[in-house]
Design a protein around this motif. Sequence first.
Motif, PDB file in Angstrom:
ATOM      1  N   PRO A  25      -0.871 126.283  41.862  1.00  0.00           N
ATOM      2  CA  PRO A  25      -1.564 126.884  40.712  1.00  0.00           C
ATOM      3  C   PRO A  25      -0.634 127.652  39.789  1.00  0.00           C
ATOM      4  CG  PRO A  25      -2.054 128.109  42.719  1.00  0.00           C
ATOM      5  CD  PRO A  25      -1.358 126.847  43.137  1.00  0.00           C
ATOM      6  N   GLU A  26       0.457 128.193  40.347  1.00  0.00           N
ATOM      7  CA  GLU A  26       1.412 128.935  39.514  1.00  0.00           C
ATOM      8  C   GLU A  26       2.128 128.025  38.526  1.00  0.00           C
ATOM      9  OE1 GLU A  26       3.775 127.145  42.776  1.00  0.00           O
ATOM     10  OE2 GLU A  26       1.814 128.115  42.606  1.00  0.00           O
ATOM     11  N   ARG A  27       2.136 126.703  38.792  1.00  0.00           N
ATOM     12  CA  ARG A  27       2.726 125.723  37.884  1.00  0.00           C
ATOM     13  C   ARG A  27       1.648 124.795  37.317  1.00  0.00           C
ATOM     14  NH1 ARG A  27       5.920 126.043  35.217  1.00  0.00           N
ATOM     15  NH2 ARG A  27       6.944 124.015  35.291  1.00  0.00           N
ATOM     16  N   ARG A  28       0.390 125.244  37.397  1.00  0.00           N
ATOM     17  CA  ARG A  28      -0.754 124.460  36.933  1.00  0.00           C
ATOM     18  C   ARG A  28      -0.773 123.067  37.599  1.00  0.00           C
ATOM     19  NH1 ARG A  28      -0.577 125.076  30.476  1.00  0.00           N
ATOM     20  NH2 ARG A  28       1.569 124.411  30.887  1.00  0.00           N
ATOM     21  N   ASN A  29      -0.359 123.083  38.877  1.00  0.00           N
ATOM     22  CA  ASN A  29      -0.333 121.872  39.719  1.00  0.00           C
ATOM     23  C   ASN A  29       0.506 120.746  39.115  1.00  0.00           C
ATOM     24  OD1 ASN A  29      -2.051 122.968  41.783  1.00  0.00           O
ATOM     25  ND2 ASN A  29      -3.760 122.706  40.364  1.00  0.00           N
ATOM     26  N   ALA A  30       1.593 121.144  38.447  1.00  0.00           N
ATOM     27  CA  ALA A  30       2.518 120.153  37.892  1.00  0.00           C
ATOM     28  C   ALA A  30       3.151 119.348  39.022  1.00  0.00           C
ATOM     29  CB  ALA A  30       3.602 120.857  37.070  1.00  0.00           C
ATOM     30  N   ILE A  31       3.428 118.097  38.732  1.00  0.00           N
ATOM     31  CA  ILE A  31       3.948 117.176  39.745  1.00  0.00           C
ATOM     32  C   ILE A  31       5.471 117.179  39.739  1.00  0.00           C
ATOM     33  CG2 ILE A  31       4.020 114.768  40.514  1.00  0.00           C
ATOM     34  CD1 ILE A  31       1.274 114.414  39.175  1.00  0.00           C
ATOM     35  N   ASP A  32       6.057 117.649  40.838  1.00  0.00           N
ATOM     36  CA  ASP A  32       7.492 117.526  41.047  1.00  0.00           C
ATOM     37  C   ASP A  32       7.732 116.477  42.130  1.00  0.00           C
ATOM     38  OD1 ASP A  32       6.698 118.856  43.332  1.00  0.00           O
ATOM     39  OD2 ASP A  32       8.097 120.537  43.115  1.00  0.00           O
ATOM     40  N   LEU A  33       8.982 116.286  42.497  1.00  0.00           N
ATOM     41  CA  LEU A  33       9.300 115.258  43.480  1.00  0.00           C
ATOM     42  C   LEU A  33       8.602 115.528  44.810  1.00  0.00           C
ATOM     43  CD1 LEU A  33      10.858 112.747  44.358  1.00  0.00           C
ATOM     44  CD2 LEU A  33      12.830 114.223  44.851  1.00  0.00           C
TER      45      LEU A  33
ATOM     46  N   VAL B 230      -1.346 119.346  35.101  1.00  0.00           N
ATOM     47  CA  VAL B 230      -0.820 119.193  33.740  1.00  0.00           C
ATOM     48  C   VAL B 230       0.251 118.120  33.637  1.00  0.00           C
ATOM     49  CG1 VAL B 230      -1.389 121.552  33.091  1.00  0.00           C
ATOM     50  CG2 VAL B 230       0.850 121.069  34.125  1.00  0.00           C
ATOM     51  N   GLY B 231       0.402 117.307  34.694  1.00  0.00           N
ATOM     52  CA  GLY B 231       1.391 116.230  34.638  1.00  0.00           C
ATOM     53  C   GLY B 231       2.707 116.628  35.276  1.00  0.00           C
ATOM     54  N   GLY B 232       3.789 116.079  34.766  1.00  0.00           N
ATOM     55  CA  GLY B 232       5.106 116.322  35.344  1.00  0.00           C
ATOM     56  C   GLY B 232       5.573 117.749  35.182  1.00  0.00           C
TER      57      GLY B 232
ATOM     58  N   ALA C 171      -3.464 116.681  31.949  1.00  0.00           N
ATOM     59  CA  ALA C 171      -2.518 116.073  31.010  1.00  0.00           C
ATOM     60  C   ALA C 171      -1.521 115.183  31.738  1.00  0.00           C
ATOM     61  CB  ALA C 171      -1.771 117.164  30.240  1.00  0.00           C
ATOM     62  N   GLY C 172      -0.915 114.256  30.975  1.00  0.00           N
ATOM     63  CA  GLY C 172       0.130 113.404  31.516  1.00  0.00           C
ATOM     64  C   GLY C 172      -0.322 112.671  32.761  1.00  0.00           C
TER      65      GLY C 172
END
Length: 267
Positions: free
Chosen positions: A28-36, A68-70, A115-116
Amino acid sequence: MTRDPTAEFSRIEITWERGVTRLHLIRPERRNAIDLRLAQELLRAALLERTASSGCVLLTGAGDHFCVGGDLKAFEAADDLPSHLMEITSYLHAALSRLAAMAAPLVVAAQGHVAGAGLGLACLADVLLTDESATFRSAYGALGLTPDASTSHLLPRLVGLRRAQHMTLLGHVMNAEESEKWGLSTETVPAGQLQKRALEVAVELAAGPTTAYGQTKRLLRSSFARSLADHLEDESVTLSAAAGTADAMEGISAFSGRRSAQFGVRT
């Protein structure tokens, strides 16, 4: 001692309840952004035997935003961004392919910014439930990038080519009302009720005829890629095979007896 298959997960929380596998994104701190790491964990979660044998898969995101994507910070830190993105998408796309091929329906509950690649996850859903505050955007063009995570494949099939072009080329941000009107989402849920409603739908699906659901998913998705004659033949063969299952016998018996069908019980 039996090893906990979820012990090494840090980006996804996996729980099982009433036949439902819940995959909960927990960045949640990265808005569930997708990393590796998240992409790798999503594939590992999809490959778990208990996920594959569940009656429904429910995908949710922690915090105010679904995904929010990547992860752009990870993109900036990469020594070789093209290679980095190739590696991420190799895991992410394998996970999406696995989820799409499962017999179990995929329910996605989306709130806040989507997003993304997060939009791709939403497009992949068999049932997409959205909070009334949800917004959907492509976001790739603003970054000088192109779509991934199935968005360029599924988005035009769901909302139409012109609307998909509007989003991907002109940057249109779709709100929750539009997402339902345009055919992206299944249902818009009042604020504060999304997670409860999503679990209700997932549990209902998990109690259904999973094998028939899986074949129905396959028939619907394959309908875009072949002739009517070929599709009709597939429908006949698939229907005939389904008729020989215990679920079909139970469903027909329950309908005739004016009672609720009791399909295979899952825990």
